[in-house]
Motif scaffolding. Structure first.
Motif, short mmCIF file in Angstrom:
data_model
loop_
_atom_site.label_atom_id
_atom_site.label_comp_id
_atom_site.label_asym_id
_atom_site.label_seq_id
_atom_site.Cartn_x
_atom_site.Cartn_y
_atom_site.Cartn_z
N UNK A 104 0.86 -1.19 0.00
CA UNK A 104 0.00 0.00 0.00
C UNK A 104 0.89 1.24 0.00
N UNK A 105 0.60 2.14 -0.94
CA UNK A 105 1.36 3.37 -1.03
C UNK A 105 0.48 4.40 -1.70
N UNK A 106 0.48 5.62 -1.19
CA UNK A 106 -0.40 6.64 -1.74
C UNK A 106 -0.01 7.06 -3.14
N UNK A 107 1.19 6.71 -3.57
CA UNK A 107 1.64 7.14 -4.88
C UNK A 107 1.63 6.05 -5.92
N UNK A 108 1.21 4.84 -5.57
CA UNK A 108 1.17 3.76 -6.54
C UNK A 108 -0.02 2.87 -6.23
N UNK A 109 -0.69 2.42 -7.29
CA UNK A 109 -1.92 1.65 -7.12
C UNK A 109 -1.67 0.21 -7.53
N UNK A 494 10.56 5.74 -7.02
CA UNK A 494 10.59 4.33 -6.64
C UNK A 494 10.04 4.25 -5.22
N UNK A 495 8.94 3.52 -5.06
CA UNK A 495 8.26 3.46 -3.77
C UNK A 495 9.19 2.88 -2.69
N UNK A 496 9.02 3.31 -1.45
CA UNK A 496 9.91 2.85 -0.38
C UNK A 496 9.94 1.32 -0.22
N UNK A 497 8.78 0.66 -0.42
CA UNK A 497 8.80 -0.79 -0.21
C UNK A 497 9.61 -1.50 -1.29
N UNK A 498 9.68 -0.90 -2.50
CA UNK A 498 10.57 -1.45 -3.52
C UNK A 498 12.03 -1.29 -3.10
N UNK A 499 12.37 -0.13 -2.58
CA UNK A 499 13.75 0.11 -2.16
C UNK A 499 14.16 -0.84 -1.05
#
Length: 717
Positions: A104-109, A494-499
């Protein structure tokens, strides 16, 4: 008198026809590639949100193969291959736990996350799957190193590539035939049996065989109980209107109504009456209640709901485009009004953007109908099936297919207000100032644009009301383009959970490589920085080629398979050039590569969307594959005379894993900018081989200087 029992550690005699090193290398490579494709296809279908990290499976595969080669340098022949028990553990985990990860991330669906009860909060699943896949592939790759060292490097590499092509061809044929995991695991078992016979089985091999039998039986039992259908993209589950399981077999007599793909609700089959009552499907007809749309194009036609509504509203002809052949078949067999058998309807099993690229027809109504695929098209590039449908260039292309008074509409459960705002702005850039928007519950929306809306000159439509576009504030959503086709990202980031996941993978890779080197007493000096950088760069070259061909010819599994096959064919051609002509210096190869990269940079893929298709294909093939070919010439030149084929190959694979991580740069910069990074990496690779040699690369100059210059050396067989 006592009975003498066989030593379970002592192998039985090898089956002579399968014991030759060239054939064993061919079968090993084919098995590795086939299993890699199987895992990338099968795991996300059962552990759904792994599918949005599918290049992690690819990177884990590269890591596993590299580690397997390292371990194979010193590890004695094992009495029992660890692969079947490990595969059984993965199968039981995926089938039994049905684990998913939360993203879940506000910038990616992530479409479908809120729709599936299986989407549990479980952050341990991704690393667990990555670890298991790494171990699986490492166990398969254990014999690869000795086999690579058993013959001249280029001959070994040619056989390895031929085996990989065989693995791709086998999996592609099974996908075309619509087979599922039972058949995939059965062929895996056959390949493992052939490998065991060629190497010499041990009495313990029976345990591995039993584990494979359990894998096949478990897949068969679960598949029969679920009644799932496998398409080239999805595991499709079908249900009746009452929520009970329904069969996709027409002979079963119970028509499926609701379709789930990979465990996530995807679509519902509605007749024209029910569709007319739908908030989404019928909105364009509510805005213009007296309008008759004679010619209609529906992209994302699914099982036929929108087609039924268009026919009921007076359409004389409908082009129904659906990318998934199984979903189209279910619509043909089960839609209650038989719309796909109606002579007014033409069904196209194709990618929507590819259809728009190749069609010259104009339409009174163009519909993007619930076009969210819930899947990535390949294990690289992060491209979803619908990515190139939702770009500024695609909207402009749809505009060009409208009649002088035509209408374009699209609708979906967009989940985030900023996505509605982003799409409205993109439509404005393509169609002009006037759009219609209907927002339901904040996140579900219907949008429309085109000449019919322009004719209103800002006035409300004659039928239903319109709503204001959501105001979302900063950061301002970034428009998707053919170079940056990431509709579901708010901005280039790049979303934090990807990093975090990438950091875990790289640390895990370091631990695995160092551990394998210590176990086998392999000194660091045998590691090749040159081949490592070549691996990083080539993964990015491959990614860029896949993206270019996906844009030009469709993000379908067929295009994806053909591109991979062509890339491997270019490797064989490069091997032939280096083996036959044995150039003494690689300078011309690097120059050719830089020129090819420059041309590709100056002529992006969307500049090649020209007619006729034959010219488009020829230009695209030349521009997209020229860097691939020259990159392979560079690699095979260095690999030709390597003193340690297994370590060079392992270094290259580990570099490819890092290349998979660098691929995420495209989420920020777009894909065209990868060409600059690729050029920089190849410059670095040249310097590591020719100017700043250390570790294993110290040998490169001496080897090439001593290489024979005769041109009569036969090509590898």
């Amino acid at each position: 008198m006592g009975v003498s029992l066989p030593d379970p550690r002592r192998p039985l005699p090898a089956f002579a026809p399968l014991s030759g090193n060239p054939l064993r290398l061919l079968l090993t490579s084919a098995t590795i590639l086939f299993v890699e494709l199987l895992l990338i296809r099968w795991i996300p279908a059962n552990v759904k949100y792994i599918g949005f990290f599918s290049n992690f499976l690819l990177m884990a595969s590269f890591l596993g193969i590299g580690v397997g080669i390292l371990l194979g340098r010193r590890t004695p022949k094992l009495a029992l291959s660890p692969f079947p028990p490990l595969l059984l553990a993965v199968v039981l985990l995926a089938y039994g736990a049905q684990l998913n990860i939360q993203a879940r991330d506000s910038g990616e669906i992530f479409f479908g996350l809120s729709d599936s009860n299986g989407a549990d909060v479980n952050f341990i699943v991704l690393p667990l799957i990555v670890v298991l896949v790494t171990f699986l592939m490492a166990s398969l790759a254990l014999p690869l190193g000795p086999l690579l060292r058993s013959m001249p490097p280029l001959r070994a590499y040619a056989i390895d590539i031929a085996g990989s092509m065989l693995g791709i061809a086998a999996f592609s044929i099974l996908s075309y035939l619509g087979t599922g995991p039972v058949v995939w695991f059965m062929l895996t078992g056959v390949l493992l049996l052939l490998l065991a016979l060629g190497a010499g089985p041990t009495p313990w091999s029976a345990i591995g065989g039993a584990a494979m039998i359990v894998v096949i039986v478990a897949s068969a039992v679960i598949g029969a109980a679920s009644g799932d259908v496998w398409s080239p993209y999805y595991r499709i589950s079908t249900f009746g209107r009452d929520g009970e399981r329904a069969s996709a077999d027409p002979a079963a007599g119970r028509p499926p109504v609701v379709l789930l793909v990979d465990g996530i609700p995807h679509q519902e089959t509605l007749d024209s009456t029910s569709a007319a009552e739908s908030t989404l499907h019928a909105q364009i007809y509510r805005w213009f209640p007296d309008r008759i749309y004679g010619r209609v194009l529906i992209i994302g036609a699914g099982t036929g709901t929108d087609v039924a509504l268009a026919l009921a509203r007076g359409a004389q002809h409908v082009d129904a485009v659906e990318i998934d052949p199984q979903i189209a078949r279910i619509g043909r067999d089960f839609h209650p009004e038989g719309v796909y058998r109606d002579p007014r309807v033409t069904v196209h099993v194709n990618d929507g953007r590819a259809f728009l690229n190749g069609s010259r027809e104009t339409y009174d109504l163009v519909v993007y109908a619930l076009t969210d695929s819930l899947t990535l098209v390949s294990s690289t590039a992060g491209i979803r099936l619908e990515s190139f449908l939702f770009t500024e260039q695609s909207f402009a292309l749809a505009r060009d297919h409208l009649a002088p008074d035509g209408t374009f509409t699209m609708y979906n459960f967009y989940r985030e207000p900023w996505l509605v705002t982003k799409l409205d702005r993109m439509l404005g850039d393509a169609f002009g100032d006037h759009r219609l928007v209907r927002v339901i519950g904040g996140n579900t929306a219907i949008l429309a644009a085109g000449p019919a809306i322009d004719a209103l000159a800002g006035a409300p439509p004659p039928g239903d009301a319109v709503d204001p576009v959501p105001v979302v504030g900063s950061p301002e959503p970034r428009s998707a383009t053919d170079d940056w086709p990431f509709l579901y990202l708010r901005t280039g980031t790049v979303a934090p959970y990807y990093l975090v996941a990438l950091a875990f993978l790289l640390v895990f890779a370091l631990v695995m490589v160092v551990g394998a080197a210590r176990v086998t007493e392999t000194p660091l000096r045998q590691f090749s920085p040159h081949f490592f950088v070549l691996g990083v760069a080539f993964l990015l070259v491959e990614t860029k080629s896949l993206v270019s061909f996906g844009l030009l010819f469709g993000t379908t599994w067929v295009v994806n398979a053909l591109v991979f096959f062509a890339i491997l064919a270019s490797v064989l051609l490069a091997i032939f050039v280096n083996a036959r002509f044995r150039p003494r210096r690689p300078g011309l190869f690097y120059v050719g590569l830089m020129v090819a990269l420059l041309v590709a940079y100056l002529l992006p893929a969307d500049a090649l969307l020209i007619e006729p298709p034959g010219v488009r294909y020829a230009l695209a093939a030349a521009i997209a594959f020229a860097p691939v070919f020259f990159a392979n010439l560079v690699f095979t030149y260095s690999f030709r005379d390597t003193a340690s084929a297994d370590m060079s190959f392992a270094s290259n694979l580990l570099g490819a894993m890092v290349g998979g991580a660098l691929e995420y740069v495209a989420l920020v910069t777009g894909f065209q900018s990868l060409l600059i990074l690729i050029a920089a990496l190849y410059v670095l690779a040249y310097l590591l081989a020719r100017r700043f040699r250390f570790l294993a690369d110290r040998q490169l100059e001496d080897e090439h200087a001593a290489a024979p210059v005769a041109v009569s050396v036969p090509a590898p067989s």
